[in-house]
Each structure stands twice: as structure tokens, then as C-alpha cells.
Design a protein around this motif. Structure first.
Motif, PDB file in Angstrom:
ATOM      1  N   GLU A   1       0.842  -1.204   0.000  1.00  0.00           N
ATOM      2  CA  GLU A   1       0.000   0.000   0.000  1.00  0.00           C
ATOM      3  C   GLU A   1       0.877   1.254   0.000  1.00  0.00           C
ATOM      4  O   GLU A   1       0.603   2.222  -0.714  1.00  0.00           O
ATOM      5  N   GLN A   2       1.945   1.226   0.822  1.00  0.00           N
ATOM      6  CA  GLN A   2       2.852   2.375   0.874  1.00  0.00           C
ATOM      7  C   GLN A   2       3.522   2.569  -0.476  1.00  0.00           C
ATOM      8  O   GLN A   2       3.636   3.691  -0.967  1.00  0.00           O
ATOM      9  N   SER A   3       3.916   1.478  -1.094  1.00  0.00           N
ATOM     10  CA  SER A   3       4.537   1.544  -2.420  1.00  0.00           C
ATOM     11  C   SER A   3       3.546   2.116  -3.429  1.00  0.00           C
ATOM     12  O   SER A   3       3.901   2.956  -4.250  1.00  0.00           O
ATOM     13  N   ALA A   4       2.282   1.657  -3.343  1.00  0.00           N
ATOM     14  CA  ALA A   4       1.256   2.149  -4.262  1.00  0.00           C
ATOM     15  C   ALA A   4       1.022   3.642  -4.024  1.00  0.00           C
ATOM     16  O   ALA A   4       0.875   4.430  -4.975  1.00  0.00           O
ATOM     17  N   ARG A   5       0.982   4.068  -2.744  1.00  0.00           N
ATOM     18  CA  ARG A   5       0.797   5.499  -2.431  1.00  0.00           C
ATOM     19  C   ARG A   5       1.982   6.297  -2.965  1.00  0.00           C
ATOM     20  O   ARG A   5       1.802   7.374  -3.541  1.00  0.00           O
ATOM     21  N   ASP A   6       3.193   5.767  -2.758  1.00  0.00           N
ATOM     22  CA  ASP A   6       4.384   6.460  -3.258  1.00  0.00           C
ATOM     23  C   ASP A   6       4.352   6.584  -4.784  1.00  0.00           C
ATOM     24  O   ASP A   6       4.677   7.641  -5.341  1.00  0.00           O
ATOM     25  N   LYS A   7       3.954   5.477  -5.451  1.00  0.00           N
ATOM     26  CA  LYS A   7       3.870   5.497  -6.921  1.00  0.00           C
ATOM     27  C   LYS A   7       2.789   6.471  -7.373  1.00  0.00           C
ATOM     28  O   LYS A   7       2.978   7.219  -8.344  1.00  0.00           O
ATOM     29  N   THR A   8       1.653   6.505  -6.669  1.00  0.00           N
ATOM     30  CA  THR A   8       0.573   7.429  -7.029  1.00  0.00           C
ATOM     31  C   THR A   8       1.036   8.868  -6.832  1.00  0.00           C
ATOM     32  O   THR A   8       0.776   9.745  -7.661  1.00  0.00           O
ATOM     33  N   LYS A   9       1.735   9.098  -5.700  1.00  0.00           N
ATOM     34  CA  LYS A   9       2.256  10.434  -5.413  1.00  0.00           C
ATOM     35  C   LYS A   9       3.255  10.848  -6.498  1.00  0.00           C
ATOM     36  O   LYS A   9       3.222  11.975  -7.006  1.00  0.00           O
ATOM     37  N   GLU A  10       4.138   9.932  -6.872  1.00  0.00           N
ATOM     38  CA  GLU A  10       5.133  10.203  -7.930  1.00  0.00           C
ATOM     39  C   GLU A  10       4.435  10.453  -9.253  1.00  0.00           C
ATOM     40  O   GLU A  10       4.794  11.368  -9.999  1.00  0.00           O
TER      41      GLU A  10
ATOM     42  N   GLY B   1       1.404  11.622  -9.659  1.00  0.00           N
ATOM     43  CA  GLY B   1       0.769  12.941  -9.536  1.00  0.00           C
ATOM     44  C   GLY B   1       1.777  14.058  -9.755  1.00  0.00           C
ATOM     45  O   GLY B   1       1.501  15.047 -10.438  1.00  0.00           O
ATOM     46  N   ARG B   2       2.987  13.883  -9.152  1.00  0.00           N
ATOM     47  CA  ARG B   2       4.040  14.888  -9.326  1.00  0.00           C
ATOM     48  C   ARG B   2       4.464  14.985 -10.788  1.00  0.00           C
ATOM     49  O   ARG B   2       4.599  16.078 -11.353  1.00  0.00           O
ATOM     50  N   LEU B   3       4.649  13.830 -11.433  1.00  0.00           N
ATOM     51  CA  LEU B   3       5.044  13.801 -12.849  1.00  0.00           C
ATOM     52  C   LEU B   3       3.953  14.411 -13.726  1.00  0.00           C
ATOM     53  O   LEU B   3       4.249  15.145 -14.676  1.00  0.00           O
ATOM     54  N   LEU B   4       2.680  14.105 -13.401  1.00  0.00           N
ATOM     55  CA  LEU B   4       1.562  14.683 -14.165  1.00  0.00           C
ATOM     56  C   LEU B   4       1.550  16.191 -14.005  1.00  0.00           C
ATOM     57  O   LEU B   4       1.387  16.930 -14.989  1.00  0.00           O
ATOM     58  N   PHE B   5       1.759  16.676 -12.769  1.00  0.00           N
ATOM     59  CA  PHE B   5       1.793  18.116 -12.514  1.00  0.00           C
ATOM     60  C   PHE B   5       2.915  18.780 -13.311  1.00  0.00           C
ATOM     61  O   PHE B   5       2.719  19.814 -13.944  1.00  0.00           O
ATOM     62  N   GLU B   6       4.114  18.188 -13.297  1.00  0.00           N
ATOM     63  CA  GLU B   6       5.244  18.729 -14.066  1.00  0.00           C
ATOM     64  C   GLU B   6       4.944  18.729 -15.563  1.00  0.00           C
ATOM     65  O   GLU B   6       5.250  19.686 -16.262  1.00  0.00           O
ATOM     66  N   ALA B   7       4.331  17.644 -16.039  1.00  0.00           N
ATOM     67  CA  ALA B   7       3.998  17.551 -17.468  1.00  0.00           C
ATOM     68  C   ALA B   7       2.984  18.620 -17.846  1.00  0.00           C
ATOM     69  O   ALA B   7       3.088  19.252 -18.913  1.00  0.00           O
ATOM     70  N   GLN B   8       2.009  18.855 -16.966  1.00  0.00           N
ATOM     71  CA  GLN B   8       1.017  19.892 -17.237  1.00  0.00           C
ATOM     72  C   GLN B   8       1.675  21.273 -17.255  1.00  0.00           C
ATOM     73  O   GLN B   8       1.365  22.111 -18.105  1.00  0.00           O
ATOM     74  N   ASN B   9       2.583  21.517 -16.312  1.00  0.00           N
ATOM     75  CA  ASN B   9       3.297  22.801 -16.291  1.00  0.00           C
ATOM     76  C   ASN B   9       4.131  22.988 -17.562  1.00  0.00           C
ATOM     77  O   ASN B   9       4.145  24.069 -18.158  1.00  0.00           O
ATOM     78  N   GLU B  10       4.837  21.938 -17.945  1.00  0.00           N
ATOM     79  CA  GLU B  10       5.640  22.018 -19.175  1.00  0.00           C
ATOM     80  C   GLU B  10       4.749  22.260 -20.389  1.00  0.00           C
ATOM     81  O   GLU B  10       5.100  23.049 -21.273  1.00  0.00           O
ATOM     82  N   ALA B  11       3.607  21.597 -20.435  1.00  0.00           N
ATOM     83  CA  ALA B  11       2.690  21.791 -21.560  1.00  0.00           C
ATOM     84  C   ALA B  11       2.170  23.230 -21.579  1.00  0.00           C
ATOM     85  O   ALA B  11       2.087  23.850 -22.654  1.00  0.00           O
TER      86      ALA B  11
END
Length: 139
Positions: free
Chosen positions: A14-23, A25-35
């Protein structure tokens, strides 16, 4: 004990899944900013290109106006050249006529005026005969 290991494994997963989801989300946020930054750069580039296109259109209009003015000036100049040529031809004809009149005046100055009526009649007859010979020679 197995339940605890399973619970630990599940908690780790679960912690791994939360970490992956958090990562993610961070990558999606960066991609949206770059776009968004790319869209902004594209808009700026598009605006700059539009300015360049407008400047080019204005330059073409100015060039066309300049060409039209040069053409009009050339035509006016050609007209003035033709007018100058005609005036020079007219002046040459007048100069020639003036030369002929001066030559005639010199000849007339050499002629002695008749002293009597009979001399005048005789001179007129000679002049008429001379004019007739001139007309025959010319014609």
C-alpha cells in the motif's frame, strides 16, 4: 505470525502504491506545467510571426508605392524629354527662318531704291520676273 507478515507485506504494498501514485501525480503536474509553458511559448512565437507577416505586408505595400512613384516619375521624365526634343526642333526651325530673313534683309539692303516712278515700275517688273523664276525653280 503469517498474518503479521501478510499485513506487513500489504502495508508495504500500500505504501509503495501510495508512493507510486504520489510520484505519478508529481510527474503529471510537471507535465502539465511544461505543456502550459510550451503553449505560452507557442503563443508568443505565433504573435511574433504575425508581427513579422504584418511588417512584410507593409514593406510590400511601401515597395509597390515606391515602384509606382518611380514609374510615374519615369513617364513624366520621358514626356519632358519628348517636349524638350520638340522645343529644340521648333527652335532650330525658327533659327533657320531667322537666318533666311537676315540673308534676305542683307540682299534687300544692297538693292538701290528707284528714284522715279518709271524706275519703280521697272524694278517691280524685274522683281515679279525673278519671283516667277524662283517659283519655277522650286516647283
Amino acid at each position: 505470525r503469517q498474518d503479521r507478515e501478510r499485513a506487513t507485506r500489504l502495508a508495504a504494498q500500500e505504501q509503495s502504491a501510495r508512493d507510486k501514485t504520489k510520484e505519478a501525480g508529481r510527474l503529471l503536474f510537471e507535465a502539465q506545467n511544461e505543456a502550459e509553458e510550451e503553449r505560452s511559448r507557442t503563443a508568443v512565437t505565433r504573435a511574433e510571426l504575425q508581427c513579422v507577416v504584418e511588417e512584410k505586408k507593409q514593406a510590400e505595400v511601401l515597395r509597390d508605392d515606391s515602384v509606382a512613384k518611380l514609374d510615374a516619375e519615369r513617364e513624366r521624365s520621358e514626356g519632358l524629354e519628348e517636349e524638350k526634343r520638340l522645343l529644340l526642333e521648333d527652335q532650330a526651325a525658327k533659327d533657320s527662318e531667322i537666318g533666311n530673313l537676315r540673308a534676305r534683309l542683307r540682299r534687300l539692303e544692297k538693292v538701290e531704291l528707284p528714284k522715279s516712278h518709271q524706275d519703280l515700275k521697272s524694278a517691280m517688273m524685274r522683281a515679279e520676273a525673278a519671283e516667277a523664276r524662283v517659283r519655277e525653280a522650286e516647283g
